[in-house]
Design an enzyme around this catalytic site. Structure first.
Site, PDB file in Angstrom:
ATOM      1  N   LEU A 110      51.260  32.966  54.971  1.00 39.55           N
ATOM      2  CA  LEU A 110      50.638  32.185  54.485  1.00 39.55           C
ATOM      3  C   LEU A 110      48.946  33.048  54.623  1.00 39.55           C
ATOM      4  CD1 LEU A 110      51.769  28.104  54.580  1.00 39.55           C
ATOM      5  CD2 LEU A 110      51.848  29.881  52.434  1.00 39.55           C
ATOM      6  N   SER A 111      48.924  34.186  55.271  1.00 39.03           N
ATOM      7  CA  SER A 111      47.899  34.728  55.703  1.00 39.03           C
ATOM      8  C   SER A 111      47.298  35.079  53.844  1.00 39.03           C
ATOM      9  CB  SER A 111      48.603  35.332  56.334  1.00 39.03           C
ATOM     10  OG  SER A 111      48.939  36.775  55.247  1.00 39.03           O
ATOM     11  N   PHE A 155      58.155  40.390  49.503  1.00 40.67           N
ATOM     12  CA  PHE A 155      56.771  40.994  48.337  1.00 40.67           C
ATOM     13  C   PHE A 155      56.322  41.017  49.650  1.00 40.67           C
ATOM     14  CE2 PHE A 155      59.441  39.176  45.541  1.00 40.67           C
ATOM     15  CZ  PHE A 155      59.548  39.610  44.471  1.00 40.67           C
ATOM     16  N   TYR A 207      47.802  52.305  52.492  1.00 40.06           N
ATOM     17  CA  TYR A 207      48.119  51.196  51.373  1.00 40.06           C
ATOM     18  C   TYR A 207      50.087  51.911  50.669  1.00 40.06           C
ATOM     19  CZ  TYR A 207      50.156  48.719  48.172  1.00 40.06           C
ATOM     20  OH  TYR A 207      50.779  47.815  46.774  1.00 40.06           O
ATOM     21  N   ASN A 228      49.859  48.325  37.191  1.00 40.15           N
ATOM     22  CA  ASN A 228      48.554  47.430  37.198  1.00 40.15           C
ATOM     23  C   ASN A 228      49.566  45.703  36.910  1.00 40.15           C
ATOM     24  OD1 ASN A 228      47.573  49.920  38.559  1.00 40.15           O
ATOM     25  ND2 ASN A 228      45.580  48.623  38.242  1.00 40.15           N
ATOM     26  N   ASP A 253      40.021  55.845  44.214  1.00 40.54           N
ATOM     27  CA  ASP A 253      40.919  55.869  42.936  1.00 40.54           C
ATOM     28  C   ASP A 253      40.987  56.702  41.901  1.00 40.54           C
ATOM     29  OD1 ASP A 253      40.313  52.691  42.603  1.00 40.54           O
ATOM     30  OD2 ASP A 253      38.292  52.759  41.967  1.00 40.54           O
TER      31      ASP A 253
HETATM   32  N1  UFG Z   1      37.387  48.261  38.536  1.00 43.88           N
HETATM   33  C1  UFG Z   1      36.579  48.245  38.740  1.00 43.88           C
HETATM   34  N2  UFG Z   1      34.726  47.226  38.764  1.00 43.88           N
HETATM   35  C2  UFG Z   1      36.352  46.155  39.540  1.00 43.88           C
HETATM   36  C3  UFG Z   1      37.512  46.154  40.156  1.00 43.88           C
HETATM   37  C4  UFG Z   1      38.108  47.563  39.528  1.00 43.88           C
HETATM   38  O1  UFG Z   1      35.407  49.052  37.569  1.00 43.88           O
HETATM   39  O2  UFG Z   1      35.324  45.258  39.986  1.00 43.88           O
HETATM   40  C5  UFG Z   1      38.121  49.289  38.048  1.00 43.88           C
HETATM   41  C6  UFG Z   1      38.696  49.996  39.502  1.00 43.88           C
HETATM   42  O3  UFG Z   1      37.499  51.304  40.353  1.00 43.88           O
HETATM   43  C7  UFG Z   1      40.255  51.298  39.381  1.00 43.88           C
HETATM   44  C8  UFG Z   1      40.496  49.631  37.807  1.00 43.88           C
HETATM   45  O4  UFG Z   1      39.886  48.980  37.552  1.00 43.88           O
HETATM   46  O5  UFG Z   1      39.689  52.326  38.130  1.00 43.88           O
HETATM   47  C9  UFG Z   1      41.619  49.169  38.035  1.00 43.88           C
HETATM   48  O6  UFG Z   1      41.605  48.473  40.036  1.00 43.88           O
HETATM   49  P1  UFG Z   1      41.804  47.497  40.088  1.00 43.88           P
HETATM   50  O7  UFG Z   1      41.445  46.928  41.750  1.00 43.88           O
HETATM   51  O8  UFG Z   1      42.033  46.367  39.431  1.00 43.88           O
HETATM   52  O9  UFG Z   1      43.315  47.934  40.788  1.00 43.88           O
HETATM   53  P2  UFG Z   1      43.725  49.681  41.504  1.00 43.88           P
HETATM   54  O10 UFG Z   1      44.551  50.478  40.520  1.00 43.88           O
HETATM   55  O11 UFG Z   1      42.816  49.737  41.626  1.00 43.88           O
HETATM   56  O12 UFG Z   1      45.571  49.185  42.064  1.00 43.88           O
HETATM   57  C10 UFG Z   1      46.668  48.300  41.610  1.00 43.88           C
HETATM   58  C11 UFG Z   1      46.939  47.531  42.849  1.00 43.88           C
HETATM   59  C12 UFG Z   1      46.656  48.058  44.227  1.00 43.88           C
HETATM   60  C13 UFG Z   1      48.194  49.008  43.389  1.00 43.88           C
HETATM   61  C14 UFG Z   1      47.975  50.345  42.480  1.00 43.88           C
HETATM   62  C15 UFG Z   1      48.924  51.600  42.081  1.00 43.88           C
HETATM   63  O13 UFG Z   1      46.038  46.916  42.662  1.00 43.88           O
HETATM   64  O14 UFG Z   1      47.776  47.515  45.053  1.00 43.88           O
HETATM   65  O15 UFG Z   1      47.106  49.340  41.577  1.00 43.88           O
HETATM   66  O16 UFG Z   1      48.288  51.606  41.052  1.00 43.88           O
HETATM   67  F1  UFG Z   1      47.896  50.210  44.553  1.00 43.88           F
END
Ligand code: UFG
Length: 329
Positions: A33-34, A72, A140, A169, A284
């Site tokens: 539950l963290s 998970f 990660y 995603n 990213d």
């Molecule tokens: N983004 C924005 N603004 C925001 C948040 C995100 O522009 O406020 C962009 C990010 O830069 C990225 C895209 O939206 O380009 C998606 O970002 P997310 O944070 O929604 O997801 P990520 O692609 O970074 O990460 C997800 C999972 C990770 C996993 C990864 C694998 O959250 O756990 O996909 O591809 F590792």
């Protein structure tokens, strides 16, 4: 089957726990539950509050006898992992090692593991197949890849039937279960939070990527479609030979840019949603799109909700019903 779902109080684990209950399995959730929420544990499911780093306790819990584990529980913030690599490897790799050893001593035969597209780093080939080189750019991704390898070795050595599902995603919601992270870093809930007025605007992290509109492209998959893949993987474990470890990518094979996501959210919500251009976020990659051909061919997985519209509108419905997340339920 009697199944243990680690991290079953979290976003994806809770949806899988619910689908398993609906498929008449006996489900027990293990969560510290963290990050998870007690209110996300489906009705009728027992919650055992425990930490994967407590190896002795895990051994006791598994000794009750299980037909399988769906794993998970993990830390999953890319940015945070860059700052705290030790914490990520301890939670994600040592936690998995403790779980595997407890499973081994209790002779639990099946495992489905929550892996990630982050194991591929910045891929050369799109859509990404499972045989693409794994070259994680964050602790990660590195910790999840190390856990994938460990699972493969345990499977071979101890006759486990294991599957790693590499998610792209994940988005959307499922009936009473949705996305409630603290802190929230994911694009879709942040965009919808701006639509709800929780925040003034949404930031676009980088507009100079080598993509059609300059913003990063991601492959979004509905949490219900993703969850169904876990049930298929569990069933397939019966046909697999003991010692086999299968790896599958899970996405829709279609990419959407950050600008496209914001535009679709404006359409779905009818709200203007202010977007502000901001610098790139560290780590990213420009484009991450999955090839899910292998799981479609081998397990017959077919996404039922592949449209961005379905994912955003399900997430929007959930957020409107739970404006303060699980706090109010
Ligand atoms: N983004 C924005 N603004 C925001 C948040 C995100 O522009 O406020 C962009 C990010 O830069 C990225 C895209 O939206 O380009 C998606 O970002 P997310 O944070 O929604 O997801 P990520 O692609 O970074 O990460 C997800 C999972 C990770 C996993 C990864 C694998 O959250 O756990 O996909 O591809 F590792």
């Amino acid at each position: 089957m009697k199944l243990l779902v680690t991290g079953g109080a979290g976003y994806i684990g809770s949806v899988v726990a619910l689908q398993l209950v609906e498929a008449d399995h006996e489900v027990i959730v293990l969560d510290n539950l963290s990050k998870g929420h007690e209110a996300a544990v489906p009705e009728g499911v027992k919650l055992v509050r425990a930490d994967l780093l407590d190896a002795g306790r895990l051994t006791e819990i598994l000794a009750d006898g299980y037909d399988g584990v769906l794993h998970f529980a993990a830390l999953s913030l890319v940015g945070e992992s860059v700052e705290q690599p030790g914490r990520y490897y301890r939670a994600n790799l040592t936690g998995t090692l403790n779980l595997l050893e407890a499973m081994q001593s209790a002779e639990v035969p099946r495992l489905v593991f929550s892996s990630t597209a982050a194991v591929y780093g910045e891929p050369e080939e799109t859509p990404i197949p499972e045989m693409a080189p794994t070259c994680p750019t964050s602790p990660y991704g590195g910790s999840k890849l190390a856990a994938d390898h460990l699972i493969g070795f345990f499977a071979r050595a101890h006759g486990l039937r294991a599957t790693s599902l590499r998610y792209f995603n994940v988005a959307g919601a499922s009936s009473s279960l949705g996305e409630d992270h603290e802190p929230e870093t994911h694009l879709i809930p942040l965009v919808l939070g701006a639509a709800l007025g929780e925040r003034e605007n949404v930031k676009i992290f980088g507009t100079d990527y080598p993509t059609p509109d300059g913003t990063p492209v991601r492959d979004y998959i509905h949490v219900e479609d993703l969850s169904r893949a876990h049930l298929l993987a569990l069933d397939a474990a019966d046909e697999a030979n003991s010692g086999e470890h299968h790896v599958y990518n899970l996405g829709n094979g279609a990419g959407f840019s950050v600008r496209e996501v914001i535009e679709e959210a404006r359409r779905v919500t009818g709200c203007p949603i202010e977007a502000v251009e901001a610098p790139r976020r560290a780590g990213d990659p420009p484009t991450l799109v999955a090839s899910s051909a292998r799981i479609q061919d081998e397990l017959g997985w077919v996404p039922e909700k592949p449209s961005l519209e379905a994912m955003i509108s399900d997430a929007w419905d959930w957020m409107q019903r739970h404006p303060r997340g699980y706090e109010e339920s």
